[in-house]
Design a protein around this motif. Structure first.
Motif, PDB file in Angstrom:
ATOM      1  N   ASP A 141      -1.994  -4.607  11.247  1.00 34.01           N
ATOM      2  CA  ASP A 141      -0.779  -4.884  12.014  1.00 34.01           C
ATOM      3  C   ASP A 141       0.480  -4.466  11.266  1.00 34.01           C
ATOM      4  O   ASP A 141       1.462  -4.024  11.874  1.00 34.01           O
ATOM      5  CB  ASP A 141      -0.688  -6.375  12.356  1.00 34.01           C
ATOM      6  CG  ASP A 141      -1.687  -6.784  13.425  1.00 34.01           C
ATOM      7  OD1 ASP A 141      -2.198  -5.876  14.125  1.00 34.01           O
ATOM      8  OD2 ASP A 141      -1.948  -7.993  13.564  1.00 34.01           O
ATOM      9  N   TRP A 182       1.049  -1.939   9.502  1.00 38.23           N
ATOM     10  CA  TRP A 182       1.340  -0.517   9.673  1.00 38.23           C
ATOM     11  C   TRP A 182       2.104  -0.292  10.974  1.00 38.23           C
ATOM     12  O   TRP A 182       3.092   0.441  11.009  1.00 38.23           O
ATOM     13  CB  TRP A 182       0.029   0.275   9.670  1.00 38.23           C
ATOM     14  CG  TRP A 182       0.218   1.763   9.677  1.00 38.23           C
ATOM     15  CD1 TRP A 182       0.339   2.575   8.595  1.00 38.23           C
ATOM     16  CD2 TRP A 182       0.307   2.605  10.826  1.00 38.23           C
ATOM     17  NE1 TRP A 182       0.501   3.879   8.999  1.00 38.23           N
ATOM     18  CE2 TRP A 182       0.478   3.931  10.363  1.00 38.23           C
ATOM     19  CE3 TRP A 182       0.253   2.383  12.199  1.00 38.23           C
ATOM     20  CZ2 TRP A 182       0.601   5.023  11.217  1.00 38.23           C
ATOM     21  CZ3 TRP A 182       0.376   3.465  13.054  1.00 38.23           C
ATOM     22  CH2 TRP A 182       0.548   4.762  12.575  1.00 38.23           C
ATOM     23  N   TYR A 183       1.660  -0.932  12.030  1.00 38.34           N
ATOM     24  CA  TYR A 183       2.343  -0.782  13.323  1.00 38.34           C
ATOM     25  C   TYR A 183       3.751  -1.372  13.268  1.00 38.34           C
ATOM     26  O   TYR A 183       4.681  -0.846  13.882  1.00 38.34           O
ATOM     27  CB  TYR A 183       1.521  -1.446  14.421  1.00 38.34           C
ATOM     28  CG  TYR A 183       0.232  -0.705  14.708  1.00 38.34           C
ATOM     29  CD1 TYR A 183       0.198   0.336  15.636  1.00 38.34           C
ATOM     30  CD2 TYR A 183      -0.949  -1.039  14.057  1.00 38.34           C
ATOM     31  CE1 TYR A 183      -0.971   1.024  15.896  1.00 38.34           C
ATOM     32  CE2 TYR A 183      -2.121  -0.362  14.307  1.00 38.34           C
ATOM     33  CZ  TYR A 183      -2.131   0.672  15.219  1.00 38.34           C
ATOM     34  OH  TYR A 183      -3.287   1.359  15.484  1.00 38.34           O
ATOM     35  N   ASP A 184       3.909  -2.458  12.512  1.00 39.18           N
ATOM     36  CA  ASP A 184       5.240  -3.045  12.365  1.00 39.18           C
ATOM     37  C   ASP A 184       6.183  -2.085  11.649  1.00 39.18           C
ATOM     38  O   ASP A 184       7.351  -1.948  12.029  1.00 39.18           O
ATOM     39  CB  ASP A 184       5.151  -4.371  11.594  1.00 39.18           C
ATOM     40  CG  ASP A 184       4.413  -5.449  12.376  1.00 39.18           C
ATOM     41  OD1 ASP A 184       4.357  -5.334  13.618  1.00 39.18           O
ATOM     42  OD2 ASP A 184       3.903  -6.393  11.743  1.00 39.18           O
ATOM     43  N   TRP A 196       6.636  -0.390  16.258  1.00 43.52           N
ATOM     44  CA  TRP A 196       5.992  -0.602  17.552  1.00 43.52           C
ATOM     45  C   TRP A 196       6.113  -2.078  17.925  1.00 43.52           C
ATOM     46  O   TRP A 196       5.868  -2.968  17.100  1.00 43.52           O
ATOM     47  CB  TRP A 196       4.516  -0.221  17.497  1.00 43.52           C
ATOM     48  CG  TRP A 196       4.290   1.253  17.375  1.00 43.52           C
ATOM     49  CD1 TRP A 196       5.187   2.192  16.978  1.00 43.52           C
ATOM     50  CD2 TRP A 196       3.066   1.943  17.625  1.00 43.52           C
ATOM     51  NE1 TRP A 196       4.616   3.424  16.968  1.00 43.52           N
ATOM     52  CE2 TRP A 196       3.308   3.306  17.362  1.00 43.52           C
ATOM     53  CE3 TRP A 196       1.807   1.544  18.033  1.00 43.52           C
ATOM     54  CZ2 TRP A 196       2.330   4.278  17.507  1.00 43.52           C
ATOM     55  CZ3 TRP A 196       0.830   2.498  18.184  1.00 43.52           C
ATOM     56  CH2 TRP A 196       1.091   3.855  17.927  1.00 43.52           C
ATOM     57  N   ASP A 218       3.430  -1.941  22.640  1.00 41.80           N
ATOM     58  CA  ASP A 218       2.839  -0.730  22.088  1.00 41.80           C
ATOM     59  C   ASP A 218       1.494  -0.987  21.418  1.00 41.80           C
ATOM     60  O   ASP A 218       0.703  -0.071  21.241  1.00 41.80           O
ATOM     61  CB  ASP A 218       3.781  -0.115  21.046  1.00 41.80           C
ATOM     62  CG  ASP A 218       5.076   0.382  21.664  1.00 41.80           C
ATOM     63  OD1 ASP A 218       5.016   0.885  22.792  1.00 41.80           O
ATOM     64  OD2 ASP A 218       6.134   0.237  21.021  1.00 41.80           O
ATOM     65  N   HIS A 219       1.252  -2.237  21.022  1.00 39.28           N
ATOM     66  CA  HIS A 219       0.045  -2.526  20.256  1.00 39.28           C
ATOM     67  C   HIS A 219      -1.238  -2.295  21.051  1.00 39.28           C
ATOM     68  O   HIS A 219      -2.314  -2.264  20.476  1.00 39.28           O
ATOM     69  CB  HIS A 219       0.078  -3.970  19.740  1.00 39.28           C
ATOM     70  CG  HIS A 219       0.923  -4.119  18.509  1.00 39.28           C
ATOM     71  ND1 HIS A 219       0.713  -5.110  17.591  1.00 39.28           N
ATOM     72  CD2 HIS A 219       1.983  -3.417  18.045  1.00 39.28           C
ATOM     73  CE1 HIS A 219       1.603  -5.019  16.616  1.00 39.28           C
ATOM     74  NE2 HIS A 219       2.385  -3.987  16.882  1.00 39.28           N
ATOM     75  N   LYS A 271      -3.484   0.372  19.814  1.00 38.57           N
ATOM     76  CA  LYS A 271      -4.309   0.202  18.628  1.00 38.57           C
ATOM     77  C   LYS A 271      -5.791   0.321  18.943  1.00 38.57           C
ATOM     78  O   LYS A 271      -6.592   0.578  18.058  1.00 38.57           O
ATOM     79  CB  LYS A 271      -4.041  -1.156  17.994  1.00 38.57           C
ATOM     80  CG  LYS A 271      -2.679  -1.272  17.321  1.00 38.57           C
ATOM     81  CD  LYS A 271      -2.294  -2.699  17.058  1.00 38.57           C
ATOM     82  CE  LYS A 271      -3.333  -3.465  16.277  1.00 38.57           C
ATOM     83  NZ  LYS A 271      -2.905  -4.851  16.019  1.00 38.57           N
ATOM     84  N   THR A 310      -5.029   5.515  16.871  1.00 43.90           N
ATOM     85  CA  THR A 310      -3.838   5.029  17.569  1.00 43.90           C
ATOM     86  C   THR A 310      -3.722   5.523  19.003  1.00 43.90           C
ATOM     87  O   THR A 310      -3.036   4.918  19.821  1.00 43.90           O
ATOM     88  CB  THR A 310      -2.562   5.480  16.830  1.00 43.90           C
ATOM     89  OG1 THR A 310      -2.499   6.915  16.844  1.00 43.90           O
ATOM     90  CG2 THR A 310      -2.564   4.996  15.389  1.00 43.90           C
TER      91      THR A 310
END
Length: 367
Positions: free
Chosen positions: A65, A67-69, A73, A77-78, A81, A120
């Motif tokens: 998580d 990385w997405y933060d 995103w 957007d998650h 994943k 992704t």
């Protein structure tokens, strides 16, 4: 025809092709480790010759998580994943080396150019990640290490782990002119720079306590880098025809030198500090040199090269000449010391792995 330099021939234990070979120590004993494009490690006990096939925990290979933060995103957007597709193992384990991390032996792998895209679902994300795996269990260790960016370096072509004042560092060269350095102790990105070379050829060493990398590829020049600072050292190393396929750094007559080979079938040496060539190019291969390692055998500095002519050749770097007859057969290559004896390990397109005694390359042996 038998070759008395061949110490052992190991059964592959799998029909999958190997992407990398390395030598590690497990419970005090040397083992050969091979990564295959089926997403498994093969681990050979050199005493018994027994092979253990170790499937990697690939369902844990995704991005955390955090990385997405970092990418910015939001929760909506998650959903990307989980793109709803199975990620091919070969895109996660494109290359491999071994290291010790947190007191245990690990395999360190680099992915293909589709690695992050497949995890992704973002079509224009052409990048790859570094992952650590426990050599005993195949379980993932720590986080997936990836640059938080849409356009990263593409496929990881070269991956090595070096010692530094900040602990072990995974140094990565990617096909789209990117050099990365990851501090494994804290899972942190230390360096991300663009190089002048595509195709991601790289060699590393720790010199006077600082990790140094030499990068090359499709261009007719090599660059030397201070890994932690992310800065070039000196000017480019030139004087060869592209492309470079293999690079190593070693000590020769008290000087740090760069050794490289590639499509022009020749092995060359440069002094790292001055960038000046050392001696004449060494010839012998009948096709591209695409793997290279160096070693010290009985006080002699040698290089071991693998070529597409299906030979592995041993060279005296000080004298600039080949030692003995070629070893037959080659794809992957590792050089190590096992029970005090220098060896070369070669892998093949099929399942065979061979361990070769390199003591014949010592200065007291015949040429």
């Amino acid at each position: 025809m038998s070759d008395d330099r061949e110490m052992r021939r190991l059964s592959g234990g799998s029909r999958e092709c190997m992407t990398s070979i390395a030598v590690a120590e497990l419970d005090g004993a040397p083992v050969v480790v091979g990564a295959d494009n089926g997403g498994s490690l093969r681990r050979w006990d050199l005493s018994s010759g027994k092979c253990v096939r170790l499937p990697l925990e690939l369902d844990a290979a995704g991005l955390e998580d955090e990385w997405y933060d970092e990418m910015g995103w939001d929760e909506a957007d998650h959903s990307q994943k989980s793109p709803g597709r199975e990620v091919p193992a070969a895109d996660i384990v494109a290359t491999m080396t071994v290291a010790r991390f947190d007191g245990r032996p690990v395999a360190v792998t680099g992915g293909s150019q589709y690695d992050l895209f497949l995890h992704t679902g973002v079509a224009d994300m052409h990048g790859s990640a570094v992952r650590l795996w426990d050599l005993r269990t195949g379980r993932k260790v720590g986080k997936t290490l990836a640059v938080p960016d849409y356009v990263t370096g593409g496929r990881i072509c070269s991956l090595e782990v070096v010692a530094s004042e900040r602990g072990p560092v995974a140094v990565v060269a990617s096909e789209y002119s990117a050099l990365q350095a990851w501090g494994l102790t804290r899972n942190e990105l230390l360096t991300y720079v663009k190089t002048a070379s595509t195709n991601g050829v790289m060699g590393t060493a720790t010199l006077e306590g600082r990790p140094v990398a030499v990068t090359g590829g499709a261009e007719a020049a090599l660059e030397v880098w201070d890994v932690l600072a992310g800065e070039r050292i000196g000017g480019p190393l030139t004087g060869f025809e592209p492309a470079t396929r293999a690079v190593a750094i070693t000590q020769l007559n008290g000087r740090a030198v760069v050794v490289a080979g590639g499509d022009d079938e020749k092995l060359r040496i440069w002094e790292l500090a001055s960038g000046e060539p050392v001696g004449r190019p060494m010839t012998g291969h009948a096709s591209t040199i695409d793997t290279l390692a160096t070693a010290h055998v009985g006080g002699r500095v040698i290089a071991v090269t693998g070529g597409r002519d299906d030979t592995t050749r041993v060279w005296d770097l000080a004298r600039g000449e080949q030692i003995g007859e070629p070893l037959q057969g080659h794809v992957c290559l590792a050089v190590a010391e096992i029970d005090g004896r220098p060896v070369a390990v070669t892998g093949h397109h099929g399942t065979a792995v061979r361990v070769w005694d390199l003591t014949f390359a010592g200065p007291d042996r015949g040429r």
